[in-house]
Design a protein around this motif. Structure first.
Motif: not given
Length: 217
Positions: A101-102, A35, A135, A142, A31, A105, A145, A27, A109, A139
């Motif tokens: 996670v990427t 973003a 961002i 995220v 993250i 995210t 994620a 993360s 976003v 949330r």
């Protein structure tokens, strides 16, 4: 194993520790990167985004093999002595979690970007303020994620088996213990361990959803 409470507790704690730590590392890396890719327009962004999504399907055994070669005695990081240790298992799982996670995210976003970009600029927000707002508004996505990343980590078996070696009392976690019991035809123990794994994952997800519903995240 089910009658040895100390061994079972050690496996449960190590499972949570390895999955939680790898999710945290994934993360911390995923993250900000997600973003950045979502909000920053640059040449080749679509390719980078497609590449991130492609890593969703990165085979765990391949990730385990690459980390194994990296940490093996003749590998570039062999001097660290992390092979067949929980640290090596965390590294292998982080390799799998970070792309997930990427990617999630990026999606979260970008949804916010399309909805709020023009409004924020019309209200006088500069680029830095706009990115901070985007961002913040994303949330919940995220958090999703992070949850998806933890789900991948706690249920992973191929990479941790290769890098950790399933050593009793040292690197054995719930998933590798299930594989061992199944290979030895201990189906009842394997099923019970699977139920424990499911309950643990449910408890973690319930806690994260509770934080979400109370507006803490």
């Amino acid at each position: 194993m089910l009658t040895d409470w100390n061994a079972l507790a050690q496996i449960v704690v190590l499972s949570l520790l390895v999955a939680g730590t790898s999710t945290l590392i994934g993360s911390v890396l995923g993250i900000p990167l997600g973003a950045l890719i979502a909000l920053k327009k640059f040449r080749g962004r679509n390719f980078v985004r497609t590449l991130a999504f492609t890593f969703y399907g990165f085979p765990p055994v391949l990730a385990g093999l690459l980390v194994y070669l990296l940490l093996s005695r003749s590998g570039p990081l062999g001097f660290l002595g992390w092979l067949f240790t929980p640290i090596g298992m965390v590294l292998a799982q982080a390799v799998l979690v970070a792309p997930i996670v990427t990617g999630v995210t990026i999606s979260a976003v970008q949804v916010v970007e399309k909805r709020l970009h023009e409004t924020a600029l019309t209200l006088g927000a500069d680029e830095r303020q706009w990115r901070s707002t985007a961002i913040h508004e994303a949330r919940l996505g995220v958090l999703t994620a992070v949850m998806v990343g933890f789900g991948r980590a706690i249920s992973e078996v191929g990479a941790v088996l290769i890098v950790g070696g399933n050593i009793a009392g040292q690197t054995r976690v719930l998933t590798t213990a299930i594989v061992l019991d199944t290979s030895e035809a201990n189906y009842f123990e394997a099923t019970v361990l699977g139920i424990i794994l499911f309950v643990l994952a449910f408890a973690v997800f319930a806690a994260l959803q509770r934080l979400e519903s109370e507006g803490i995240v």
